[in-house]
Design a protein around this motif. Structure first.
Motif, PDB file in Angstrom:
ATOM      1  N   UNK A   1       0.813  -1.211   0.000  1.00 28.45           N
ATOM      2  CA  UNK A   1       0.000   0.000   0.000  1.00 28.45           C
ATOM      3  C   UNK A   1       0.851   1.268   0.000  1.00 28.45           C
ATOM      4  N   UNK A   2       1.963   1.245   0.718  1.00 25.83           N
ATOM      5  CA  UNK A   2       2.808   2.432   0.844  1.00 25.83           C
ATOM      6  C   UNK A   2       4.110   2.222   0.069  1.00 25.83           C
ATOM      7  N   UNK A   3       4.298   2.920  -1.058  1.00 27.70           N
ATOM      8  CA  UNK A   3       5.520   2.711  -1.848  1.00 27.70           C
ATOM      9  C   UNK A   3       6.750   3.399  -1.259  1.00 27.70           C
ATOM     10  N   UNK A   4       6.585   4.109  -0.146  1.00 26.41           N
ATOM     11  CA  UNK A   4       7.714   4.847   0.440  1.00 26.41           C
ATOM     12  C   UNK A   4       8.031   4.371   1.866  1.00 26.41           C
ATOM     13  N   UNK A   5       7.756   3.109   2.161  1.00 24.64           N
ATOM     14  CA  UNK A   5       7.981   2.575   3.503  1.00 24.64           C
ATOM     15  C   UNK A   5       9.414   2.066   3.664  1.00 24.64           C
ATOM     16  N   UNK A   6      10.384   2.916   3.420  1.00 27.69           N
ATOM     17  CA  UNK A   6      11.786   2.504   3.528  1.00 27.69           C
ATOM     18  C   UNK A   6      12.656   3.720   3.827  1.00 27.69           C
ATOM     19  N   UNK A   7      13.883   3.462   4.244  1.00 24.46           N
ATOM     20  CA  UNK A   7      14.900   4.503   4.336  1.00 24.46           C
ATOM     21  C   UNK A   7      16.103   4.025   3.528  1.00 24.46           C
ATOM     22  N   UNK A   8      16.815   4.941   2.942  1.00 22.17           N
ATOM     23  CA  UNK A   8      17.978   4.555   2.146  1.00 22.17           C
ATOM     24  C   UNK A   8      19.056   3.992   3.056  1.00 22.17           C
ATOM     25  N   UNK A   9      19.519   2.802   2.725  1.00 19.40           N
ATOM     26  CA  UNK A   9      20.505   2.141   3.559  1.00 19.40           C
ATOM     27  C   UNK A   9      21.941   2.484   3.218  1.00 19.40           C
ATOM     28  N   UNK A  10      22.142   3.305   2.195  1.00 19.51           N
ATOM     29  CA  UNK A  10      23.487   3.689   1.779  1.00 19.51           C
ATOM     30  C   UNK A  10      23.507   5.193   1.557  1.00 19.51           C
ATOM     31  N   UNK A  11      24.259   5.948   2.381  1.00 19.10           N
ATOM     32  CA  UNK A  11      24.300   7.403   2.241  1.00 19.10           C
ATOM     33  C   UNK A  11      24.739   7.865   0.856  1.00 19.10           C
ATOM     34  N   UNK A  12      25.499   7.015   0.146  1.00 19.87           N
ATOM     35  CA  UNK A  12      25.974   7.378  -1.183  1.00 19.87           C
ATOM     36  C   UNK A  12      24.820   7.510  -2.185  1.00 19.87           C
ATOM     37  N   UNK A  13      23.675   6.936  -1.847  1.00 21.83           N
ATOM     38  CA  UNK A  13      22.522   6.978  -2.752  1.00 21.83           C
ATOM     39  C   UNK A  13      21.563   8.117  -2.442  1.00 21.83           C
ATOM     40  N   UNK A  14      21.826   8.865  -1.395  1.00 16.34           N
ATOM     41  CA  UNK A  14      20.892   9.928  -1.029  1.00 16.34           C
ATOM     42  C   UNK A  14      20.959  11.103  -1.998  1.00 16.34           C
ATOM     43  N   UNK A  15      22.103  11.271  -2.642  1.00 17.09           N
ATOM     44  CA  UNK A  15      22.273  12.326  -3.637  1.00 17.09           C
ATOM     45  C   UNK A  15      22.742  11.702  -4.949  1.00 17.09           C
ATOM     46  N   UNK A  16      22.376  12.337  -6.047  1.00 19.81           N
ATOM     47  CA  UNK A  16      22.762  11.873  -7.378  1.00 19.81           C
ATOM     48  C   UNK A  16      23.770  12.828  -8.006  1.00 19.81           C
ATOM     49  N   UNK A  17      24.624  12.317  -8.910  1.00 21.73           N
ATOM     50  CA  UNK A  17      24.687  10.946  -9.424  1.00 21.73           C
ATOM     51  C   UNK A  17      25.132   9.940  -8.360  1.00 21.73           C
ATOM     52  N   UNK A  18      24.624   8.726  -8.474  1.00 18.93           N
ATOM     53  CA  UNK A  18      24.978   7.655  -7.547  1.00 18.93           C
ATOM     54  C   UNK A  18      26.123   6.838  -8.122  1.00 18.93           C
ATOM     55  N   UNK A  19      26.847   6.186  -7.233  1.00 22.70           N
ATOM     56  CA  UNK A  19      27.919   5.301  -7.667  1.00 22.70           C
ATOM     57  C   UNK A  19      27.734   3.958  -6.987  1.00 22.70           C
ATOM     58  N   UNK A  20      27.465   2.936  -7.787  1.00 23.72           N
ATOM     59  CA  UNK A  20      27.286   1.588  -7.261  1.00 23.72           C
ATOM     60  C   UNK A  20      28.652   0.970  -7.005  1.00 23.72           C
ATOM     61  N   UNK A  21      28.841   0.459  -5.795  1.00 20.20           N
ATOM     62  CA  UNK A  21      30.142  -0.128  -5.453  1.00 20.20           C
ATOM     63  C   UNK A  21      29.922  -1.282  -4.482  1.00 20.20           C
ATOM     64  N   UNK A  22      31.014  -1.893  -4.061  1.00 21.45           N
ATOM     65  CA  UNK A  22      30.939  -2.985  -3.101  1.00 21.45           C
ATOM     66  C   UNK A  22      30.245  -4.204  -3.670  1.00 21.45           C
ATOM     67  N   UNK A  23      29.478  -4.916  -2.825  1.00 20.44           N
ATOM     68  CA  UNK A  23      28.859  -6.177  -3.276  1.00 20.44           C
ATOM     69  C   UNK A  23      27.795  -5.990  -4.359  1.00 20.44           C
ATOM     70  N   UNK A  24      27.269  -4.776  -4.497  1.00 21.85           N
ATOM     71  CA  UNK A  24      26.241  -4.528  -5.507  1.00 21.85           C
ATOM     72  C   UNK A  24      26.811  -4.358  -6.911  1.00 21.85           C
ATOM     73  N   UNK A  25      28.086  -4.024  -7.023  1.00 16.39           N
ATOM     74  CA  UNK A  25      28.636  -3.558  -8.291  1.00 16.39           C
ATOM     75  C   UNK A  25      28.460  -4.563  -9.432  1.00 16.39           C
ATOM     76  N   UNK A  26      28.813  -5.813  -9.199  1.00 17.83           N
ATOM     77  CA  UNK A  26      28.724  -6.822 -10.258  1.00 17.83           C
ATOM     78  C   UNK A  26      27.268  -7.170 -10.550  1.00 17.83           C
ATOM     79  N   UNK A  27      26.470  -7.354  -9.487  1.00 19.56           N
ATOM     80  CA  UNK A  27      25.083  -7.780  -9.661  1.00 19.56           C
ATOM     81  C   UNK A  27      24.252  -6.747 -10.408  1.00 19.56           C
ATOM     82  N   UNK A  28      24.529  -5.467 -10.185  1.00 10.70           N
ATOM     83  CA  UNK A  28      23.695  -4.419 -10.758  1.00 10.70           C
ATOM     84  C   UNK A  28      24.205  -3.884 -12.092  1.00 10.70           C
TER      85      UNK A  28
END
Length: 268
Positions: free
Chosen positions: A65-92
């Protein structure tokens, strides 16, 4: 032929019943999970056929029901442009791929980004809303999505066209995005129901979050997802091949949706 008509069953929607009926049983059926984690069936025929009909029935409980029921778990994603790194880098990586880098899309996304002071969540909402306002919706039953450049130039497109534009704008700023096909209950603009398309963006702490630029809103509990992929082609409800001299094919469909309000609580 691969058939992708089984709705997802996850934390956003629960598949309670599903049935595929074939007018004539195929020679073989293999249920499978594809490369992107979607459930589907691989069917084949050994005999000559002049037609192929699938009757699919699904009963799905939507949970989000609520599409905004979360908080960003990575401060690097709070502002754009974002940079994917760490364990997410290959998967994404596939969800950041751009077959063509468009200067028009880059400028379009950057202008919106400046208006929201580079805030990630505000950008997604503003991008979704602006595409909805600036692109005239048209019904285009067949064909692959138009390119983002073509859509920006013509200002007219179907749901899959605006979804690809939304995805490319996100990817231009380092936001992983994927294409999702399914159903949208509440679309009364066209008298006959259609399969629908929208985008999902990956946000650490929120996971995959849906945005529907056709209606200009974040996805909540009126959408039912069938399949998702970084490439729209891999979400088609059916795809495959056939053999025959002078053979050709056409696709016809009829979709009926009914919303059921219930106080039923699923056991467990």
């Amino acid at each position: 032929m691969i058939v992708r008509l089984r709705p997802r069953s996850d934390c956003t929607q629960r598949l309670l019943e599903f049935k595929n009926d074939y007018d004539v049983p195929p020679s073989g059926i293999t249920d499978l999970i594809d490369l992107d984690g979607n459930s589907g069936s691989y069917v084949w025929f050994n005999e000559t056929r002049t037609s192929f009909k699938i009757d699919t029935t699904s009963f799905v409980e939507t949970l989000h029901e609520n599409p905004f029921d979360y908080i960003l778990g990575d401060p690097e994603f709070s502002k754009l442009p974002a940079k994917v790194s760490g364990p997410y880098e290959v998967s994404l990586k596939p969800y950041l791929f751009r077959s063509e880098v468009s200067g028009k899309v880059n400028s379009f996304a950057e202008n919106i980004l400046k208006e929201v002071d580079f805030d990630t969540v505000a950008f997604l909402g503003a991008l979704c809303s602006q595409i909805h306002e600036m692109i005239e919706r048209v019904l285009r039953p067949t064909g692959e999505p138009h390119s983002p450049d073509e859509l920006l130039q013509t200002g007219k497109g179907a749901c899959r066209d605006v979804t690809v534009l939304f995805m490319d704008a996100c990817r231009s700023l380092g936001l992983p995005a994927r294409f999702t096909s399914g159903y949208f209950y509440g679309d009364e603009e066209f008298s006959n129901r259609q399969l629908h398309a929208w985008a999902e963006v990956f946000l650490p702490g929120g996971g995959w979050r849906g945005y529907d630029p056709t209606i200009g809103l974040a996805v909540a509990d009126h959408h039912v997802a069938l399949a998702s992929s970084p490439d729209p082609v891999l979400t088609a409800p059916t795809s495959g091949s056939y053999r025959g001299t002078g053979a050709d094919s056409t696709l016809e469909f009829d979709i009926t949706m009914e919303e059921v309000k219930s106080d039923f609580v699923f056991p467990g």
